[in-house]
Design a protein around this motif. Sequence first.
Motif, PDB file in Angstrom:
ATOM      1  N   THR A 282       0.780  -1.373   0.203  1.00 36.61           N
ATOM      2  CA  THR A 282      -0.412   0.160  -0.241  1.00 36.61           C
ATOM      3  C   THR A 282       1.203   1.107  -0.097  1.00 36.61           C
ATOM      4  OG1 THR A 282      -1.852  -1.230   1.429  1.00 36.61           O
ATOM      5  CG2 THR A 282      -1.898   0.995   1.688  1.00 36.61           C
ATOM      6  N   GLY A 283       1.710   1.055   0.663  1.00 35.72           N
ATOM      7  CA  GLY A 283       2.793   2.530   0.911  1.00 35.72           C
ATOM      8  C   GLY A 283       3.514   2.698  -0.450  1.00 35.72           C
ATOM      9  N   ALA A 284       3.885   1.464  -1.218  1.00 39.12           N
ATOM     10  CA  ALA A 284       4.097   1.636  -1.898  1.00 39.12           C
ATOM     11  C   ALA A 284       4.092   1.962  -3.173  1.00 39.12           C
ATOM     12  CB  ALA A 284       5.125   0.286  -2.317  1.00 39.12           C
ATOM     13  N   THR A 285       2.808   1.822  -3.726  1.00 40.41           N
ATOM     14  CA  THR A 285       2.191   1.834  -4.651  1.00 40.41           C
ATOM     15  C   THR A 285       0.375   2.852  -4.737  1.00 40.41           C
ATOM     16  OG1 THR A 285       0.104   0.177  -4.234  1.00 40.41           O
ATOM     17  CG2 THR A 285       2.590   0.026  -5.302  1.00 40.41           C
ATOM     18  N   GLY A 286       0.335   3.143  -3.115  1.00 39.60           N
ATOM     19  CA  GLY A 286      -0.400   3.760  -2.969  1.00 39.60           C
ATOM     20  C   GLY A 286      -2.343   3.416  -3.471  1.00 39.60           C
ATOM     21  N   LEU A 287      -2.192   1.892  -3.726  1.00 39.58           N
ATOM     22  CA  LEU A 287      -3.419   1.902  -3.663  1.00 39.58           C
ATOM     23  C   LEU A 287      -4.292   0.744  -2.421  1.00 39.58           C
ATOM     24  CD1 LEU A 287      -2.153  -1.214  -6.433  1.00 39.58           C
ATOM     25  CD2 LEU A 287      -3.474   0.569  -6.898  1.00 39.58           C
ATOM     26  N   SER A 288      -5.397   0.728  -2.683  1.00 39.99           N
ATOM     27  CA  SER A 288      -5.802   0.635  -1.302  1.00 39.99           C
ATOM     28  C   SER A 288      -5.780  -0.649  -1.391  1.00 39.99           C
ATOM     29  CB  SER A 288      -7.530   0.788  -1.374  1.00 39.99           C
ATOM     30  OG  SER A 288      -8.003  -0.105  -2.508  1.00 39.99           O
ATOM     31  N   VAL A 289      -5.954  -1.881   0.165  1.00 40.41           N
ATOM     32  CA  VAL A 289      -6.217  -2.497   1.039  1.00 40.41           C
ATOM     33  C   VAL A 289      -6.950  -3.434  -0.048  1.00 40.41           C
ATOM     34  CG1 VAL A 289      -6.517  -4.549   2.197  1.00 40.41           C
ATOM     35  CG2 VAL A 289      -5.563  -2.591   3.568  1.00 40.41           C
ATOM     36  N   GLU A 290      -8.111  -3.150  -0.576  1.00 44.19           N
ATOM     37  CA  GLU A 290      -9.075  -3.680  -0.957  1.00 44.19           C
ATOM     38  C   GLU A 290      -8.361  -4.441  -2.558  1.00 44.19           C
ATOM     39  OE1 GLU A 290     -11.040  -2.442   1.724  1.00 44.19           O
ATOM     40  OE2 GLU A 290     -10.045  -1.306   0.731  1.00 44.19           O
ATOM     41  N   GLU A 291      -8.133  -3.342  -3.225  1.00 48.28           N
ATOM     42  CA  GLU A 291      -7.489  -3.161  -4.010  1.00 48.28           C
ATOM     43  C   GLU A 291      -6.162  -4.214  -4.472  1.00 48.28           C
ATOM     44  OE1 GLU A 291      -8.557   1.053  -6.990  1.00 48.28           O
ATOM     45  OE2 GLU A 291      -7.366   1.085  -5.735  1.00 48.28           O
ATOM     46  N   ILE A 292      -5.196  -4.215  -3.218  1.00 48.87           N
ATOM     47  CA  ILE A 292      -4.532  -5.285  -3.370  1.00 48.87           C
ATOM     48  C   ILE A 292      -4.548  -6.444  -3.658  1.00 48.87           C
ATOM     49  CG2 ILE A 292      -2.374  -5.752  -1.694  1.00 48.87           C
ATOM     50  CD1 ILE A 292      -2.216  -2.739  -1.600  1.00 48.87           C
ATOM     51  N   GLU A 293      -5.727  -6.629  -2.707  1.00 54.26           N
ATOM     52  CA  GLU A 293      -6.206  -7.803  -2.284  1.00 54.26           C
ATOM     53  C   GLU A 293      -6.697  -8.934  -3.550  1.00 54.26           C
ATOM     54  OE1 GLU A 293      -8.048  -7.115   0.710  1.00 54.26           O
ATOM     55  OE2 GLU A 293      -7.460  -8.020   2.505  1.00 54.26           O
ATOM     56  N   LYS A 294      -6.799  -8.080  -4.296  1.00 57.03           N
ATOM     57  CA  LYS A 294      -7.891  -7.958  -5.934  1.00 57.03           C
ATOM     58  C   LYS A 294      -6.500  -8.671  -6.305  1.00 57.03           C
ATOM     59  CE  LYS A 294     -12.598  -6.351  -4.869  1.00 57.03           C
ATOM     60  NZ  LYS A 294     -13.161  -4.998  -5.368  1.00 57.03           N
TER      61      LYS A 294
END
Length: 295
Positions: A282-294
Amino acid sequence: MANYIRFDWAMKRLLRNKANFGVLEGLLTTLLDEKITISQLLESESNQEYEFDKYNRVDLLALDSKGELILIEVQNNNEYAYFQRMLFGVSKLVTEYINRGEGYENVRKVYSVNIVYFSLGHGKDIVYHGKTEFRGIHENDILELTPFQRQTFKVDAVSQLYPEYYILKVNDFNKVAKTPLEEWIYYLNTGEISESAHAPGLAEVRERLKVDGMTKGEREAYYRHLDNIVILRSNIYTERAEGRAEGRAEGRMEGRAEGEHAKALEIAHRLKAMGLSVEAITGATGLSVEEIEKA
């Protein structure tokens, strides 16, 4: 699939042990398409540890059973003059490993193996091989060795006397591994090895480079290393995004945002494969937790 220790970390901390030479020998045997046996590791630039180099790059110098020098380098950071650096590194080895007064027939054969985690040059392949040949300007023939030279130097072509370069652009590999070399590229890219992979050296990776086989201290240091890699690549990604933003018209904002979001998802997918935590990604990409889990 189990996660295994990243190759650059293993080169720095584990593969310098003679008991682990099988890993390096497997990679080199697969890449050079001939049986490679490492007799010893020699002093190299990366033995002098600097804080930035701990995650920016690492190199390892091996001597094989035929007396040939093999320089293996992993580069994480984008470097526009990397081609020249390859030349510089090989030139240093050629001159350092011949004694003053020795004849030129004692010049060592050098292989330069470069594993790069950034976009180097422009090309469609993932593995490139460079060697030296002399081609006739008028006849277009290749200059060959005489029978005496072939017998003396125990090689068949002039190119075998000169340094050879290999570039593995591992980040560009995004398909199912079907050959032993692709199995190695897949491991170098993702830190994973499929159950069906049988390339030389990967059995040793499975045995010796498991993350869960580390001590607590080793694992903590390793994850700090991965975090540094994330920060490094995030900085590169940010610089590229800012550069693209400056060069595009305001009317393309929406299309660019979609493209950057897709790129961020791609990076998140790779970082997940490396075993990083959702918080770090999250810190590296700026994506949300939900986006990363998907991802």
